[in-house]
Each structure stands twice: as C-alpha cells, then as structure tokens.
Design a protein around this motif. Structure first.
Motif, short mmCIF file in Angstrom:
data_model
loop_
_atom_site.label_atom_id
_atom_site.label_comp_id
_atom_site.label_asym_id
_atom_site.label_seq_id
_atom_site.Cartn_x
_atom_site.Cartn_y
_atom_site.Cartn_z
N ASN A 177 0.96 -1.13 0.03
CA ASN A 177 -0.21 -0.24 0.18
C ASN A 177 0.98 1.36 0.13
OD1 ASN A 177 -2.50 -1.62 -0.24
ND2 ASN A 177 -2.88 -1.24 1.82
N HIS A 178 2.20 1.52 0.50
CA HIS A 178 2.67 2.08 0.69
C HIS A 178 3.54 3.01 -1.09
CE1 HIS A 178 3.10 4.09 4.67
NE2 HIS A 178 3.64 2.85 5.19
N CYS A 179 3.68 1.63 -1.11
CA CYS A 179 4.37 2.29 -2.57
C CYS A 179 3.80 2.15 -3.60
CB CYS A 179 4.58 0.71 -3.12
SG CYS A 179 6.46 -0.43 -2.56
N ILE A 180 1.55 1.75 -3.51
CA ILE A 180 0.90 2.71 -4.89
C ILE A 180 0.45 3.83 -3.76
CG2 ILE A 180 -1.83 1.89 -5.33
CD1 ILE A 180 -1.09 -0.84 -4.31
N SER A 181 0.17 4.06 -2.97
CA SER A 181 0.19 6.17 -2.73
C SER A 181 1.05 6.61 -3.37
CB SER A 181 -0.39 5.64 -0.98
OG SER A 181 0.93 4.90 -0.18
N LYS A 182 1.97 5.74 -2.25
CA LYS A 182 3.32 7.09 -3.12
C LYS A 182 3.36 7.01 -4.32
CE LYS A 182 8.64 7.37 -3.74
NZ LYS A 182 9.82 6.72 -2.58
N ILE A 198 -6.53 13.96 -6.49
CA ILE A 198 -7.28 12.87 -6.59
C ILE A 198 -8.84 12.44 -6.54
CG2 ILE A 198 -6.70 10.48 -5.13
CD1 ILE A 198 -3.44 11.74 -4.99
N ALA A 199 -9.14 11.64 -6.44
CA ALA A 199 -10.99 11.05 -6.63
C ALA A 199 -11.04 9.87 -5.71
CB ALA A 199 -11.41 11.47 -7.63
N LEU A 200 -11.36 9.64 -4.79
CA LEU A 200 -11.43 8.33 -4.17
C LEU A 200 -12.32 8.07 -3.61
CD1 LEU A 200 -8.31 8.66 -1.74
CD2 LEU A 200 -8.27 7.90 -3.86
N GLU A 201 -13.35 6.41 -4.02
CA GLU A 201 -13.90 6.30 -4.09
C GLU A 201 -14.85 6.41 -1.72
OE1 GLU A 201 -14.97 2.11 -5.94
OE2 GLU A 201 -13.25 2.38 -5.80
N ASP A 202 -15.79 6.27 -1.53
CA ASP A 202 -15.76 6.06 0.30
C ASP A 202 -16.97 5.09 0.32
OD1 ASP A 202 -16.40 7.22 2.81
OD2 ASP A 202 -17.79 8.29 2.52
N ARG A 232 -6.86 3.79 1.20
CA ARG A 232 -7.30 5.46 1.70
C ARG A 232 -6.47 6.12 2.64
NH1 ARG A 232 -13.72 6.81 3.13
NH2 ARG A 232 -12.39 8.69 4.01
N SER A 233 -5.54 5.37 3.10
CA SER A 233 -5.64 6.93 4.73
C SER A 233 -3.99 7.36 4.17
CB SER A 233 -5.57 6.26 5.78
OG SER A 233 -4.76 5.47 6.04
N PHE A 234 -3.13 6.11 3.57
CA PHE A 234 -1.92 6.49 3.04
C PHE A 234 -1.89 7.29 1.62
CE2 PHE A 234 0.50 2.07 4.26
CZ PHE A 234 -0.10 1.85 5.52
N ILE A 235 -2.89 7.62 0.99
CA ILE A 235 -3.18 7.86 -0.08
C ILE A 235 -3.40 9.18 0.65
CG2 ILE A 235 -4.22 9.11 -2.09
CD1 ILE A 235 -4.68 5.78 -2.98
N SER A 236 -4.43 9.49 1.84
CA SER A 236 -4.97 11.21 1.95
C SER A 236 -3.61 11.66 2.96
CB SER A 236 -5.66 10.73 3.49
OG SER A 236 -6.83 10.27 2.53
N TYR A 237 -2.55 11.10 4.10
CA TYR A 237 -1.68 11.87 4.67
C TYR A 237 -0.05 12.07 3.76
CZ TYR A 237 1.92 7.94 5.14
OH TYR A 237 3.45 7.36 4.78
#
Length: 389
Positions: A241-246, A259-263, A293-298
């Motif tokens: 998840n870190h690699c993808i979000s980065k 960035i638009a994410l699904e809720d 989602r949290s990794f992408i957000s921060y």
C-alpha cells in the motif's frame, strides 16, 4: 499554512527498575479506564462530564496523577465515540505536555509514572532524529508490545504546502483483482497479495491443527512459530500500500491533479450480508482498502495534493464515455474484467471505466460549475442516495 500531525515511533531502553514502574502505570491506567467505563452510563461520551463524575474516585483508587486521571477519562470518552469499548488492556497510556517531555540533546524522554517522573533513553535512528529535530512535541502514547518491548509514539506538527488548485482529476478505483486502477490507466494487480494471504492462512491452519493434536513440546513449538510469523502478512500489505500510494500521489502532483477516491465506508458490513464461501469471506475481510486510502490521504496532504471523496454508487455500472447507466446488475454490461456499453459501443477494462467515472464525479465535487459532466449521472446518484434508507 496547513499543518499535519505525524507520529514518530521510538523504542525505549528502560532499566529493570523503570520497566517495573512502566508496567505499574500501564496497569493502573487500564484499571482506571475499566472502572470509568463500568461506572458511567454508556450513553455519556463527553469527556468533561465523565471527568466531573469520577475524577476524584479515580485518583484515590488507582493512584494516578491529576493529568493521568484526566487522560483516562478522555480515553474512555474517545473509545465510546468510535464504539471500541470491549475492553481496556494494559498496553498503552496517553500523555500530554504536562506528563511527557522530549529532550533532544540527551535523546531521551521524561515520563510521569505512579512513583514520580522517569528519564528513559531512546533507541532512535537518523529518520526519527531528523523528524524530531527542532520540534516541541506536546503529546505522546506509551505502548508495550507483545514481545515486552516499550515504545513511545510521539506526535509532532509539521507544516505542509497549500493544496494545489489544478483543473485535472485523477480517479482511483479500489478492488481486489486490481488493488488500485487509475483513470490514466495505471493499475496494480492483487494476485501476489492474494497468494501471500492464502499462504499465511494455510500455514496458520496447519500450525493450529498440530498444536491441538500434538504433544506438549510440539504445541509449544507451534505457538512459538505462530508468534514469530505474526505481523509478516500485515507488514507485507503495508509495504504494498505504501508503494501504490506513493506512485499515485507523485503522478497527481506531476500533472497538477486532484485525487478522487471512493468512499467505501461500511462496505464490509454490506458485503458480509451476501452468502459467500469461507475463503472468499476471509479474502474480502482482509482487504486493506482503508489503509491504502489513509496512506494516499496523508501523502497527498504532505505533497500539497487535494483529495476528493465521492459516492461510488453506480460507478462500476456507468459508461464513462456516454454516461449511460445500467442500474440492474443482471444486465450484461460486464463480463469479468471487461466492460461493454451497449449504448455507445465502448469496450475496455471495467476497472479503468470505474476509475474514469470516479474522476468525473470528482470533477463535479471539485469544480461544480465547470466540470463538463452531464447532470444525468450526478442527478441520478443524488436521487438514488436520497431513496436509500
């Protein structure tokens, strides 16, 4: 300028006497929380009201300092608000500025215990030293892990740039076949992750079977092996998840996009109501979409990239080209990973189509007056949302 709260995890190196004192404060804090939770009416979630009713009793019965008693009341109130009141274990204690002090020169922390303050050295590397340099932390959490080691989770504030005001939107579709798929065509397959999960699941099942049928020595070895393997699957998932979000955040920053994410809030409760096999239920419940989602957000906040959350309703059943909606899943608009619109004839990857629809919905939220999106999809989703209970 906006600020971001970071948590820096540092290992403590206490002496034998300090270990006893840390265990005492952990136990006293947990017992105080259990007492507060059992004494106060479950419907009360305001920390000031809880503190008013049990503050003196907590101090007298458990020997906590004034601020530790206040922190215990706040912990119970916070757990009640999120529904986590099943139990309070002696594994963590909350500290504020009056109970905790970080000293950069000595690389140690000063913590309040039931028997005065203790100055405990830190075991830190260059990353922790750099993040804590020049900072004055005001809160921390003392934690004791299963291996008996003590850690201090120090919260520091860091300034972040203003979110960029780009006109583009990068849609991201979450899934299990593809962990993530963007509206620009980038995707990350979940085949390797599923393989690792299945491997650890089978390994745990074998060890548990041996532990229940074997001798005393074999049961002990199996328990030790399960303990040693604990966390490997979780760490592998976090690394993926870190690699993808980065990558997603870097791409959005390079293109000046939001960035638009699904809720997907509550998706586990909804999907668990559908009859499925034991294997499928385990795979779905171990899907760490919220962590991604949290990794992408921060990471986006730190990079100055905006985040938009959209309702994913009908996003996988809508053609991004003509915005034709197939409201009934039985209609043959999708076969496996292939999406085919019978209205305009577009054919392509279903996850790419979903990500593109999410990008369009994100444009409606981010730029309501100039997104270029036909009102039919947005209006249809709004009406369906109001119809649902």
């Amino acid at each position: 300028m906006p600020q971001q709260i970071l948590t820096i995890v540092c290992q403590l190196n206490p002496t034998a006497e300090q270990i006893v004192k840390l265990d005492q404060v952990l136990q006293g804090f947990a017992e105080a929380c259990r007492y507060i939770n059992s004494t106060i009416c479950p419907s009360i979630t305001n920390k000031n009201r809880i503190q008013k009713e049990v503050y003196r009793a907590v101090r007298q019965q458990f020997g906590l300092t004034a601020n530790l008693a206040v922190r215990a009341c706040a912990r119970v109130a916070a757990n009640r608000k999120v529904g986590k009141v099943k139990g309070f274990r002696a594994t963590s204690v909350d500290y504020d500025a009056r109970l905790f002090d970080y000293r950069a020169k000595e690389q140690c922390v000063s913590l309040s215990t039931l028997n005065g303050r203790e100055r405990i050295p830190l075991v830190v590397g260059n990353y922790q030293i750099e993040k804590l340099k020049g900072k004055k932390p005001t809160s921390a959490t003392l934690c004791k892990r299963k291996d008996g080691k003590f850690y201090i989770h120090i919260q520091v504030k860091e300034e972040v740039p203003e979110p960029q005001t780009g006109h583009g939107v990068l849609g991201v579709d979450f899934g299990r076949t593809d962990i993530a798929h963007t509206s620009e065509g980038d995707n990350w397959h979940g085949q390797q992750l599923t393989k690792v999960r299945d491997h650890y699941s089978k390994l745990r099942a074998v060890l548990q079977h041996k532990a229940s049928k074997g001798t005393r020595s074999s049961r002990r070895r199996c328990r030790e092996l399960v303990k040693r393997l604990s966390g490997r699957e979780r760490r592998f998932q976090a690394w993926v998840n870190h690699c993808i979000s980065k990558t997603i955040v870097a791409r959005a920053k390079a293109t000046g996009s939001v960035i638009a994410l699904e809720d997907l809030t509550g998706i586990r409760e909804r999907t668990n109501q559908v009859p499925r096999s034991k294997t499928e239920r385990r795979r779905a419940n171990s899907w760490a979409f919220y962590q991604l989602r949290s990794f992408i957000s921060y990471k986006a906040l730190k990079a100055g990239v905006g985040i938009v959350l959209v309702n994913p309703r009908y996003s996988s059943q809508t053609c991004h080209r003509c915005l034709h909606i197939y409201p009934h899943p039985k209609q043959s608009y999708r076969t496996g990973k292939q999406f085919k619109c019978r209205h305009c004839g577009w054919t392509g990857d279903a996850d790419f189509n979903g990500a593109s629809v999410i990008a369009l919905l994100g444009a409606v939220v981010n730029q309501p007056r100039g997104s270029g999106l036909s009102c039919s999809l947005a209006e249809h989703n709004r009406l369906r949302a109001t119809e649902s209970p």
